[in-house]
Design a protein around this motif. Sequence first.
Motif, PDB file in Angstrom:
ATOM      1  N   VAL A 214       0.774  -1.342   0.182  1.00  0.00           N
ATOM      2  CA  VAL A 214       0.088   0.097   0.014  1.00  0.00           C
ATOM      3  C   VAL A 214       0.847   1.058  -0.179  1.00  0.00           C
ATOM      4  N   ALA A 215       0.356   2.347  -0.870  1.00  0.00           N
ATOM      5  CA  ALA A 215       1.541   3.344  -1.041  1.00  0.00           C
ATOM      6  C   ALA A 215       1.763   3.961   0.415  1.00  0.00           C
ATOM      7  N   ASP A 216       0.927   4.151   1.223  1.00  0.00           N
ATOM      8  CA  ASP A 216       1.289   4.755   2.533  1.00  0.00           C
ATOM      9  C   ASP A 216       2.047   4.068   3.273  1.00  0.00           C
ATOM     10  N   PHE A 217       2.468   2.747   2.904  1.00  0.00           N
ATOM     11  CA  PHE A 217       3.378   1.686   3.859  1.00  0.00           C
ATOM     12  C   PHE A 217       4.413   1.537   3.100  1.00  0.00           C
ATOM     13  N   ALA A 218       4.802   2.016   2.108  1.00  0.00           N
ATOM     14  CA  ALA A 218       6.098   1.883   1.279  1.00  0.00           C
ATOM     15  C   ALA A 218       7.272   2.097   1.890  1.00  0.00           C
ATOM     16  N   ALA A 219       7.370   3.397   2.586  1.00  0.00           N
ATOM     17  CA  ALA A 219       8.378   3.880   3.054  1.00  0.00           C
ATOM     18  C   ALA A 219       8.691   2.982   4.615  1.00  0.00           C
TER      19      ALA A 219
ATOM     20  N   ILE B 208     -10.140   9.012  -5.799  1.00  0.00           N
ATOM     21  CA  ILE B 208      -9.486   7.715  -5.296  1.00  0.00           C
ATOM     22  C   ILE B 208      -8.496   8.160  -3.969  1.00  0.00           C
ATOM     23  N   ALA B 209      -8.625   7.412  -3.147  1.00  0.00           N
ATOM     24  CA  ALA B 209      -7.715   7.672  -1.967  1.00  0.00           C
ATOM     25  C   ALA B 209      -6.275   7.098  -2.342  1.00  0.00           C
ATOM     26  N   ILE B 210      -5.356   7.851  -2.941  1.00  0.00           N
ATOM     27  CA  ILE B 210      -4.151   7.510  -3.367  1.00  0.00           C
ATOM     28  C   ILE B 210      -3.421   6.850  -2.527  1.00  0.00           C
ATOM     29  N   ASP B 211      -3.430   7.319  -1.263  1.00  0.00           N
ATOM     30  CA  ASP B 211      -2.519   6.839  -0.181  1.00  0.00           C
ATOM     31  C   ASP B 211      -2.724   5.114  -0.112  1.00  0.00           C
ATOM     32  N   ARG B 212      -3.983   4.656  -0.701  1.00  0.00           N
ATOM     33  CA  ARG B 212      -4.503   3.179  -0.277  1.00  0.00           C
ATOM     34  C   ARG B 212      -4.106   2.368  -1.267  1.00  0.00           C
ATOM     35  N   VAL B 244       9.072  16.532   1.934  1.00  0.00           N
ATOM     36  CA  VAL B 244      10.015  16.354   3.034  1.00  0.00           C
ATOM     37  C   VAL B 244       9.514  15.699   4.063  1.00  0.00           C
ATOM     38  N   HIS B 245       8.580  14.791   3.920  1.00  0.00           N
ATOM     39  CA  HIS B 245       7.956  14.040   4.938  1.00  0.00           C
ATOM     40  C   HIS B 245       8.537  12.623   5.066  1.00  0.00           C
ATOM     41  N   PRO B 246       9.141  12.172   5.975  1.00  0.00           N
ATOM     42  CA  PRO B 246       9.725  10.672   6.041  1.00  0.00           C
ATOM     43  C   PRO B 246       8.911   9.650   5.761  1.00  0.00           C
ATOM     44  N   ALA B 247       7.650   9.806   5.817  1.00  0.00           N
ATOM     45  CA  ALA B 247       6.630   8.616   5.758  1.00  0.00           C
ATOM     46  C   ALA B 247       5.854   8.565   4.584  1.00  0.00           C
ATOM     47  N   TYR B 248       5.548   9.726   4.133  1.00  0.00           N
ATOM     48  CA  TYR B 248       4.438   9.978   3.024  1.00  0.00           C
ATOM     49  C   TYR B 248       4.778  10.560   1.650  1.00  0.00           C
ATOM     50  N   SER B 249       6.322  10.707   1.540  1.00  0.00           N
ATOM     51  CA  SER B 249       6.649  11.448   0.405  1.00  0.00           C
ATOM     52  C   SER B 249       6.711  10.693  -0.983  1.00  0.00           C
ATOM     53  N   GLY B 250       6.330   9.451  -0.806  1.00  0.00           N
ATOM     54  CA  GLY B 250       6.220   8.642  -1.762  1.00  0.00           C
ATOM     55  C   GLY B 250       4.832   8.990  -2.493  1.00  0.00           C
ATOM     56  N   VAL B 251       3.837   9.070  -1.608  1.00  0.00           N
ATOM     57  CA  VAL B 251       2.600   9.471  -2.250  1.00  0.00           C
ATOM     58  C   VAL B 251       2.486  10.888  -2.995  1.00  0.00           C
ATOM     59  N   THR B 252       3.173  11.522  -1.986  1.00  0.00           N
ATOM     60  CA  THR B 252       3.389  13.036  -2.643  1.00  0.00           C
ATOM     61  C   THR B 252       3.875  13.152  -4.146  1.00  0.00           C
ATOM     62  N   THR B 253       4.876  12.130  -4.173  1.00  0.00           N
ATOM     63  CA  THR B 253       5.716  12.198  -5.798  1.00  0.00           C
ATOM     64  C   THR B 253       4.920  11.311  -6.595  1.00  0.00           C
TER      65      THR B 253
END
Lengths: 357, 357
Positions: A214-219, B208-212, B244-253
């Motif tokens: 899940v994208a939120d859990f990738a890091a 769509i909830a992209i983080d999921r 610059v968020h250690p956990a969520y930057s992948g979703v941002t990108t």
Amino acid sequence: MREATALGFDPGRVAILAHEGFPDRAKTALGVLRYADYDVAAVLDRELAGAGDHTVRDLVADDRVQDVPVVGRADEAPAFDTLVIGIAPIGGGFDRSWRGDVERALRAGADVVAGLHYRLNDDAAFVDLAAEHGARLVDVREPPADLTVSDGRAREVDATVVGTVGTDCSTGKMTTTCELVRAARARGIDTAMVPTGQTGILVAGWGIAIDRTVADFAAGATERLVTAAADRDLLVVEGQGSLVHPAYSGVTTSILHGAMPDALVLCHQAGRGAVHGYESFAIPPVGRVASLYESLADPVAPAGVVAGALDTHELDDGVDEALATYGDALDVPAADPVRDGADALVDAIVEATDLEP
Amino acid sequence: MREATALGFDPGRVAILAHEGFPDRAKTALGVLRYADYDVAAVLDRELAGAGDHTVRDLVADDRVQDVPVVGRADEAPAFDTLVIGIAPIGGGFDRSWRGDVERALRAGADVVAGLHYRLNDDAAFVDLAAEHGARLVDVREPPADLTVSDGRAREVDATVVGTVGTDCSTGKMTTTCELVRAARARGIDTAMVPTGQTGILVAGWGIAIDRTVADFAAGATERLVTAAADRDLLVVEGQGSLVHPAYSGVTTSILHGAMPDALVLCHQAGRGAVHGYESFAIPPVGRVASLYESLADPVAPAGVVAGALDTHELDDGVDEALATYGDALDVPAADPVRDGADALVDAIVEATDLEP
């Protein structure tokens, strides 16, 4: 094998299915033969076997690759404990023509391991046969069910963490990761490979396919791998995709910020000017790509590109010039780890970090 | 509602459950009351209702928020078609004490919609009750099952695409998105909101909830939303997390490269110096964060930060100075869209793109 984080399997002696694909279209088979510690019994390629007796070394001129027989069917191979599906068709499907060998392996009690999109564990016939013969079906792309968001802790590990990153997909990140691990271990450095994709997982026997989380859990999944291996001296984290890739940059970012490496090795294929499969997207000059990785790493955990790995396998000549040009553009040492091994890259890592040589 | 891409629901008249949370801990409830086009029947907050008669306007001094009664139970509300769960506890769980109201709503034939981690559709009692009364359970965080990787096509859409991005989570990206949409529509610009998170989906009725999503498909899911709305003149894509968020930057990108916006609006909270919940990670100077977004956008689809949105709600005074400082640091117009509306931000977008004012 780290049970807490692995899609745990201890494969014992393996046979590798690579029908009609060995060696050039069987990246996973070659990766296992070249880099895994497993004892390999045979490669299954019915086309090659039908054309006469072969061993791997007839087909691959590389003495780092295990030399084993090439056979046509699972029941023609020397005894094995695990059948590894060593080819991945475009789309990640399971080819119907492989069913016979999977069923023969299961009937003999062997486990079957695959890194396909198609899940062996969703195939009722395989599930029934495995249960009947006490065999396991292992889908290494399937992430653990209990992943969570990153806590931002990877930068706290004592180990030196190196990340391989790329200008594109298929620029040698997995191979460079394996060569760095091999070269570091040859110097006596206690080194762990941290695999983030299916081939790496099959080679190392643990890891998580980060692109499937899940994208939120990738890091967070990447952080879990790094912290699980934190007792080693050197971790080499396999990167995925590229920051300049229109489709996969999110996974790239999650691995970069989840692993919080101390140093980066930038992987590039000589002559590649556009994103593979997305040809209207130019790859920027390699120095600019390196700066982009450094700029994105910086606010979370600063890391410099300390070495360059160049895939020169498509060059007939001009390899030395290509390496010199690449190293100059990045202003760091560069090598083709498949041609030359990764010793020069490990030197650069030792130079740039507090890793003991 | 765009069926092809929505977690489709047409809610009709809604009641919003916000027990013990309204208004300050009920971000979804407030978002729907302030920005959605739906007719709202009531807010459910038993604590407030128990303390006396209230309407929303007694509690929220904002004339853009619908004024409706606050009641204690679902069966005390005026008739409604859909119950929306308007609060999200930390962790995204479902509070047992809400079961009574969900069951009362289902028994009355109302649909129930939630954006929680906890899936209503995994709750056997709710599923049975919904089936019995012809009601639907809608989990808006659940991504479509048929997502794929991005084709890299979002930059081809004719619409002007604006992305809201942030220095951190909870810096007003969803609110700024809604205010931009409202201000642009007020000028007659045919504008679509492109929601990427549960509150935005509940407000806009699609998204769509992209983080999921599966990490590999996050950019592809964003691309699907943008291309589905491409017939509008202006799309405002809700960003998530922060580079610059250690956990969520992948979703941002993934959202940045999946949406390929023409222009960015950077959202920041006045005075925030560290990543919320990750306090050992400093937020770099805002100008550096803006440059990082631009550098990462550039190789895929160039986009500049053309305006700044500053959340000043925690400032008692010094709002004008804070806005001036923020605008100077970014060298673009800045506003607090909650205090002032987003007219100045839309001006900046018109100025910087080929959007007709």
